[in-house]
Design a protein around this motif. Structure first.
Motif, PDB file in Angstrom:
ATOM      1  N   ARG A  31      50.279  44.031  30.456  1.00 33.97           N
ATOM      2  CA  ARG A  31      49.116  43.452  31.127  1.00 33.97           C
ATOM      3  C   ARG A  31      47.980  44.474  31.257  1.00 33.97           C
ATOM      4  O   ARG A  31      48.156  45.567  31.771  1.00 33.97           O
ATOM      5  CB  ARG A  31      49.550  42.948  32.510  1.00 33.97           C
ATOM      6  CG  ARG A  31      48.515  42.237  33.364  1.00 33.97           C
ATOM      7  CD  ARG A  31      48.000  40.929  32.775  1.00 33.97           C
ATOM      8  NE  ARG A  31      48.975  40.075  32.156  1.00 33.97           N
ATOM      9  CZ  ARG A  31      49.658  39.095  32.758  1.00 33.97           C
ATOM     10  NH1 ARG A  31      49.467  38.871  34.050  1.00 33.97           N
ATOM     11  NH2 ARG A  31      50.493  38.335  32.086  1.00 33.97           N
ATOM     12  N   ASP A  37      44.017  40.855  34.910  1.00 32.48           N
ATOM     13  CA  ASP A  37      44.342  39.560  35.514  1.00 32.48           C
ATOM     14  C   ASP A  37      43.372  39.368  36.677  1.00 32.48           C
ATOM     15  O   ASP A  37      43.510  40.001  37.725  1.00 32.48           O
ATOM     16  CB  ASP A  37      45.790  39.519  36.002  1.00 32.48           C
ATOM     17  CG  ASP A  37      46.213  38.126  36.467  1.00 32.48           C
ATOM     18  OD1 ASP A  37      45.317  37.292  36.718  1.00 32.48           O
ATOM     19  OD2 ASP A  37      47.427  37.875  36.583  1.00 32.48           O
ATOM     20  N   THR A  38      42.374  38.521  36.493  1.00 34.61           N
ATOM     21  CA  THR A  38      41.360  38.341  37.538  1.00 34.61           C
ATOM     22  C   THR A  38      41.913  37.641  38.772  1.00 34.61           C
ATOM     23  O   THR A  38      41.236  37.568  39.803  1.00 34.61           O
ATOM     24  CB  THR A  38      40.149  37.551  37.006  1.00 34.61           C
ATOM     25  OG1 THR A  38      40.570  36.250  36.598  1.00 34.61           O
ATOM     26  CG2 THR A  38      39.495  38.281  35.843  1.00 34.61           C
ATOM     27  N   ARG A  39      43.145  37.116  38.694  1.00 30.76           N
ATOM     28  CA  ARG A  39      43.777  36.489  39.862  1.00 30.76           C
ATOM     29  C   ARG A  39      44.402  37.522  40.793  1.00 30.76           C
ATOM     30  O   ARG A  39      44.760  37.198  41.929  1.00 30.76           O
ATOM     31  CB  ARG A  39      44.860  35.509  39.400  1.00 30.76           C
ATOM     32  CG  ARG A  39      44.369  34.432  38.445  1.00 30.76           C
ATOM     33  CD  ARG A  39      45.534  33.695  37.815  1.00 30.76           C
ATOM     34  NE  ARG A  39      46.393  34.598  37.070  1.00 30.76           N
ATOM     35  CZ  ARG A  39      47.518  34.249  36.449  1.00 30.76           C
ATOM     36  NH1 ARG A  39      47.917  32.981  36.493  1.00 30.76           N
ATOM     37  NH2 ARG A  39      48.231  35.133  35.797  1.00 30.76           N
ATOM     38  N   ASP A  40      44.557  38.761  40.300  1.00 35.41           N
ATOM     39  CA  ASP A  40      45.266  39.799  41.042  1.00 35.41           C
ATOM     40  C   ASP A  40      44.253  40.687  41.773  1.00 35.41           C
ATOM     41  O   ASP A  40      43.635  41.574  41.187  1.00 35.41           O
ATOM     42  CB  ASP A  40      46.102  40.634  40.074  1.00 35.41           C
ATOM     43  CG  ASP A  40      46.932  41.707  40.777  1.00 35.41           C
ATOM     44  OD1 ASP A  40      46.891  41.768  42.033  1.00 35.41           O
ATOM     45  OD2 ASP A  40      47.606  42.480  40.079  1.00 35.41           O
ATOM     46  N   TRP A  92      42.018  43.777  40.517  1.00 30.39           N
ATOM     47  CA  TRP A  92      40.707  43.222  40.149  1.00 30.39           C
ATOM     48  C   TRP A  92      40.054  42.666  41.410  1.00 30.39           C
ATOM     49  O   TRP A  92      40.288  41.530  41.812  1.00 30.39           O
ATOM     50  CB  TRP A  92      40.875  42.125  39.108  1.00 30.39           C
ATOM     51  CG  TRP A  92      39.589  41.445  38.735  1.00 30.39           C
ATOM     52  CD1 TRP A  92      39.122  40.263  39.229  1.00 30.39           C
ATOM     53  CD2 TRP A  92      38.609  41.897  37.803  1.00 30.39           C
ATOM     54  NE1 TRP A  92      37.905  39.955  38.667  1.00 30.39           N
ATOM     55  CE2 TRP A  92      37.568  40.934  37.784  1.00 30.39           C
ATOM     56  CE3 TRP A  92      38.501  43.022  36.990  1.00 30.39           C
ATOM     57  CZ2 TRP A  92      36.441  41.075  36.974  1.00 30.39           C
ATOM     58  CZ3 TRP A  92      37.387  43.152  36.185  1.00 30.39           C
ATOM     59  CH2 TRP A  92      36.379  42.191  36.178  1.00 30.39           C
ATOM     60  N   THR A 100      44.385  34.749  27.843  1.00 32.00           N
ATOM     61  CA  THR A 100      44.778  33.518  28.538  1.00 32.00           C
ATOM     62  C   THR A 100      43.680  33.125  29.511  1.00 32.00           C
ATOM     63  O   THR A 100      43.093  33.985  30.188  1.00 32.00           O
ATOM     64  CB  THR A 100      46.097  33.722  29.299  1.00 32.00           C
ATOM     65  OG1 THR A 100      47.108  34.125  28.371  1.00 32.00           O
ATOM     66  CG2 THR A 100      46.537  32.446  30.005  1.00 32.00           C
ATOM     67  N   SER A 152      46.250  29.868  25.944  1.00 36.35           N
ATOM     68  CA  SER A 152      46.320  31.246  25.434  1.00 36.35           C
ATOM     69  C   SER A 152      45.994  31.265  23.950  1.00 36.35           C
ATOM     70  O   SER A 152      46.171  30.271  23.232  1.00 36.35           O
ATOM     71  CB  SER A 152      47.716  31.843  25.653  1.00 36.35           C
ATOM     72  OG  SER A 152      48.013  31.963  27.017  1.00 36.35           O
ATOM     73  N   ASP A 160      39.625  32.047  35.405  1.00 43.47           N
ATOM     74  CA  ASP A 160      40.392  33.284  35.500  1.00 43.47           C
ATOM     75  C   ASP A 160      40.798  33.745  34.114  1.00 43.47           C
ATOM     76  O   ASP A 160      41.176  32.928  33.247  1.00 43.47           O
ATOM     77  CB  ASP A 160      41.636  33.083  36.367  1.00 43.47           C
ATOM     78  CG  ASP A 160      41.332  33.231  37.853  1.00 43.47           C
ATOM     79  OD1 ASP A 160      40.728  34.258  38.216  1.00 43.47           O
ATOM     80  OD2 ASP A 160      41.687  32.338  38.638  1.00 43.47           O
ATOM     81  N   ILE A 189      43.182  36.456  31.777  1.00 42.36           N
ATOM     82  CA  ILE A 189      44.351  37.329  31.700  1.00 42.36           C
ATOM     83  C   ILE A 189      44.403  37.904  30.289  1.00 42.36           C
ATOM     84  O   ILE A 189      44.254  37.162  29.313  1.00 42.36           O
ATOM     85  CB  ILE A 189      45.663  36.558  32.001  1.00 42.36           C
ATOM     86  CG1 ILE A 189      45.597  35.919  33.399  1.00 42.36           C
ATOM     87  CG2 ILE A 189      46.853  37.492  31.900  1.00 42.36           C
ATOM     88  CD1 ILE A 189      45.219  34.467  33.398  1.00 42.36           C
ATOM     89  N   ASP A 236      46.651  40.580  27.753  1.00 43.47           N
ATOM     90  CA  ASP A 236      47.836  41.407  27.494  1.00 43.47           C
ATOM     91  C   ASP A 236      47.687  42.091  26.142  1.00 43.47           C
ATOM     92  O   ASP A 236      47.183  41.489  25.181  1.00 43.47           O
ATOM     93  CB  ASP A 236      49.105  40.551  27.487  1.00 43.47           C
ATOM     94  CG  ASP A 236      49.351  39.857  28.814  1.00 43.47           C
ATOM     95  OD1 ASP A 236      49.191  40.519  29.848  1.00 43.47           O
ATOM     96  OD2 ASP A 236      49.683  38.658  28.810  1.00 43.47           O
TER      97      ASP A 236
END
Length: 580
Positions: free
Chosen positions: A22, A25-28, A32, A65, A99, A125, A127, A129
């Motif tokens: 990873r 991840d804009t959700r984390d 972020w 993703t 994705s 959002d 993601i 990898d």
């Protein structure tokens, strides 16, 4: 059918693969802190030297993703030191998690960029990898220690930390800011202030006026940014997205302005105070559209509607300047046009020393300004578009000095019939224009914050025609002789020391407009010797604080003239709240 090419192989390099690791991840929120990716915001990801990808990788095999999409659009991934290509890496569809695998060339400093384009400015959002890489890239001994950040415009130099913050820049650049707003996210509630926080900010609009025909008519503007460009009436002309405040204004062939101010006074008593801000300074000149800065002793709306030989609408005491001039034989430049000030209601202009200009800015390469002001002196400094190097743009002594040492800071969008900016063909393009602002801050003591409560604008449909077929809405009220009453709700008196009613009025006949609070005795907005008929006035009326109650309050207006129009009405409680 759409086909995009990503590259080719000469056989010189090797493709290496790994278990995905990873990178973004804009959700984390832990990795972020900037939230969901907004439309038009460029996200830089440091790839080389992270997630198993060596520092000398030429390209990276990335799984991209998209999640939590609420609208249709697409994401483009490309090397950050190249221009944004007309290509899509992955499409977004509302409600679908999707994705795609992408082989992406890396920039010279080992970064890859992502940018979302969406139909209605809806966010998504992201993601990312790392699944592999190709060998044969340049040696990168100084990889950035900042893994990811949303930025725009100019990519930082290889090896330097990537600046945090969206399009506008890293912050207010003041060591001890008494006030700083970086416009990180919209905080409005559909009121006059648009996306600006109505507790902290005040907004006013001055447009076309003609009693019986137009009561402060505003032409719908096409705001450029925030994912769309449809014709939008107020309050949708003030938006916050990608960490910037956008102001859109359509002059419809007239003289109009859109003004914003924070309700916290800036104090420069006994010292030289400093105010900073960023703006996309790209004016076509003083017969066009331009950004303007002002400080006023009162929170009066419509500070600079009347210009060009007319009696200006003005605060009793003020100082400010227009950013609408250029330098001779230096195309694509802008600078300080006029510095204006008022002392006890008398308007003055000075235009002596203008040593430099700056290159015109944009949303992605803004100009940074620094204003140094005391009671007898003002200096304006600014940068070229996207630069951090300050140039002195204007320096003036104020004859006799100013009559105030504390006031409200205004960021104004002013138009003077920008359709005619290129005469005689009437082919100017800035009549419907968007300015971007960011990072407004000032130093000095933390004074207090006023609490302001706006009378809702009329926002009424009108059949009046306007240029290019864009519709108008009527924002003001023709009160005539009155009485006409309005209600403001949710008033909290706090620690207020004074109460004021501020507004603009227009009349054919000299004479005061009167206002009363909750049925108490009316107070006159004095007719000053510097005022004029057939022109907007900017008015502040102090009313008894004891007339104001917590909760709902009724404001009643009367006048001696059937032609009287009012607009941008607010109840202001001075010093009602502390600075947090």
């Amino acid at each position: 059918l759409v086909i995009d090419t990503y590259g080719y192989s000469t056989g010189a390099g090797q493709l290496k693969v790994q278990s995905p690791q990873r990178l973004l991840d804009t959700r984390d929120a832990a990795t972020w802190p900037f939230g969901i990716a907004r439309a038009g915001s460029k996200v830089i990801v440091q790839v080389a030297g992270r997630g198993g990808v060596p520092s000398d990788a030429a390209a990276a095999l990335l799984t991209v993703t998209v999640a939590n999409a609420t609208g249709d659009g697409f994401v483009t991934v490309w090397p950050c030191d190249a221009a944004l290509p007309n290509a899509s890496t992955i499409n977004t569809w509302a409600g679908q998690l999707r994705s795609n695998l992408a082989l992406v060339e890396l920039a010279a400093n080992g970064t890859a960029c992502l940018q979302l384009t969406s139909l209605h400015g809806t966010p998504v959002d992201l993601i990312v990898d790392a699944a592999g890489w190709t060998t044969g890239g340049p040696a990168r001994p100084n990889i950035s220690t900042t893994p990811i950040a949303p930025v725009g415009g100019i990519l930082p130099a290889p090896g330097s930390p990537i600046a945090n913050g969206p399009l506008g820049g890293p912050g207010c650049s003041l060591a001890n800011a008494a006030f700083c707003d970086t416009f990180d996210a919209p905080k409005g509630a559909g009121t006059r202030t648009g996306d600006l926080d109505p507790v902290l900010w005040g907004v006013s609009r001055i447009g076309d006026v003609n009693p019986g025909q137009a009561a402060n008519n505003i032409v719908s503007a096409h705001l450029q940014g925030c994912g769309g460009s449809a014709a939008t009436p107020p309050p949708g002309d003030v938006r916050i997205c990608d960490g910037q405040m956008l102001e859109a204004l359509n002059d419809g062939g007239g003289v109009v302005n859109l003004d914003t101010y924070p309700k916290q006074p800036f104090s420069f008593g006994g010292r030289t105070g400093k105010v900073v801000f960023d703006v996309s300074a790209d004016s076509d000149g003083s017969h066009g559209a331009w950004p303007e800065f002002a400080i006023t002793d009162e929170p009066v709306p419509g500070v600079r509607r009347s210009i060009s030989g007319q009696v200006p609408a003005h605060a009793q005491n003020s100082i400010g300047f227009s950013i609408d001039a250029g330098c001779v034989n230096q195309p694509n430049t802008t600078g300080i046009g006029v510095i204006f000030y008022t002392v006890d209601g008398v308007y003055n202009e000075v235009q002596n020393s203008r040593p430099n200009c700056v290159t015109k800015g944009s949303r992605t390469a803004m100009n940074h300004f620094e204003v140094r002001v005391s009671q007898g002196h003002i200096e304006v400094w600014g940068t070229d578009a996207g630069s951090t190097t300050l140039k002195q743009l204007a320096v003036e002594d104020i004859p006799g000095g100013l009559a105030f040492n504390q006031g409200l800071v205004w960021l104004n969008d002013v138009h003077y019939n920008a359709r005619k900016a290129v005469e005689p063909c009437a082919c100017g393009t800035q009549f419907d224009h968007t300015f971007a602002w960011d990072n407004l801050g000032f130093d000095g003591p933390k004074t207090y914050r006023d609490l302001g409560y706006d009378v809702a604008d009329a926002n009424a449909a009108t059949s009046n025609r306007s240029i290019n077929g864009d519709g108008q809405t009527e924002q003001g009220y023709q009160i005539g002789t009155g009485p006409q009453s309005f209600t403001v709700t949710g008033v909290t008196k706090g620690s207020a020391t004074k109460a004021k009613v501020v507004f603009n009025d227009y009349t054919f006949d000299a004479g005061p407009t009167m206002v009363s609070i909750n049925g108490h005795a009316a107070v006159a907005a004095d007719w000053r010797s510097t005022d004029a008929t057939f022109a907007w006035r900017s008015v502040s009326v102090e009313v008894p604080l004891s007339d104001v109650v917590g909760g709902d309050n009724t404001l009643t207006f009367t006048s001696g003239s059937a032609s009287t129009i009012i607009a941008n009405v607010s109840l202001i409680l001075v010093a009602a709240a502390p600075v947090p």
